[in-house]
Design an enzyme around this catalytic site. Structure first.
Site, mmCIF file in Angstrom:
data_model
loop_
_atom_site.group_PDB
_atom_site.id
_atom_site.type_symbol
_atom_site.label_atom_id
_atom_site.label_comp_id
_atom_site.label_asym_id
_atom_site.label_seq_id
_atom_site.Cartn_x
_atom_site.Cartn_y
_atom_site.Cartn_z
ATOM 1 N N ASN A 68 -6.692 29.489 -24.247
ATOM 2 C CA ASN A 68 -7.581 28.526 -23.619
ATOM 3 C C ASN A 68 -7.547 27.274 -24.468
ATOM 4 O OD1 ASN A 68 -10.593 27.331 -23.971
ATOM 5 N ND2 ASN A 68 -10.065 27.710 -21.840
ATOM 6 N N HIS A 80 -10.489 21.688 -15.763
ATOM 7 C CA HIS A 80 -11.303 22.741 -15.170
ATOM 8 C C HIS A 80 -10.994 23.960 -16.045
ATOM 9 C CE1 HIS A 80 -13.392 24.999 -11.980
ATOM 10 N NE2 HIS A 80 -12.562 25.974 -12.301
ATOM 11 N N THR A 81 -12.013 24.580 -16.594
ATOM 12 C CA THR A 81 -11.807 25.700 -17.511
ATOM 13 C C THR A 81 -10.806 26.691 -16.931
ATOM 14 O OG1 THR A 81 -14.086 25.481 -18.255
ATOM 15 C CG2 THR A 81 -12.955 27.537 -18.799
ATOM 16 N N HIS A 82 -9.871 27.128 -17.760
ATOM 17 C CA HIS A 82 -8.911 28.144 -17.340
ATOM 18 C C HIS A 82 -8.357 28.856 -18.566
ATOM 19 C CE1 HIS A 82 -6.600 24.468 -18.021
ATOM 20 N NE2 HIS A 82 -5.545 25.222 -18.272
ATOM 21 N N VAL A 83 -7.919 30.083 -18.346
ATOM 22 C CA VAL A 83 -7.354 30.901 -19.411
ATOM 23 C C VAL A 83 -5.966 31.350 -18.962
ATOM 24 C CG1 VAL A 83 -7.603 33.028 -20.759
ATOM 25 C CG2 VAL A 83 -9.638 31.689 -20.140
#
Length: 129
Positions: A68, A80-83
């Protein structure tokens, strides 16, 4: 789409780094991990574990990076938050993700390191964030 629930989605990116490279994203918008609501973060990482275990069972990789990035300087390019779940095998296209041995950060000032440790310990002992 390889997985979805009420709070998260998991899918293969258009330009995967390795076979099985999967993105896990929350449905609720947050620019990065620092901006996430605690409950959304817990749901996101629950899905990371579910999808990561499935990738391990299906592909049998030798390892897996769970990545991340928060902020442009950390190579975040989609805000946009992402892993990223990146299954790894020897000789894959990913290459190393750390500086070569001996070229990483070195703080020659033990007092500065001790002060940082004390500040971090105090911050962690304070009110939950």
């Amino acid at each position: 789409m390889v997985y979805e629930d009420a709070h998260t989605l998991a899918f293969f990116p258009l330009a995967p780094a390795t076979r099985g490279h999967t993105l896990v994203v929350p449905r609720a918008h947050s620019a990065d991990l620092w901006a996430m609501d605690e409950a959304d973060a817990q749901r996101l990482f629950h899905t990371v574990m579910v999808v990561g275990r499935a990738l391990r069972a299906v592909l049998g990789p030798d390892g897996m990076n769970i990545i991340n990035s928060a902020g442009a300087v950390a190579t975040q390019s989609v805000f946009h938050t992402h892993v990223h779940l990146v299954p790894r095998r020897p000789g894959d296209a990913m290459g190393p993700i750390w500086p070569p041995k001996g070229e990483g950060f070195r703080d020659e000032d033990d007092a500065a390191t001790d002060a940082l440790g004390a500040r971090l310990t105090a911050a962690l002992a304070g009110p939950a964030r």
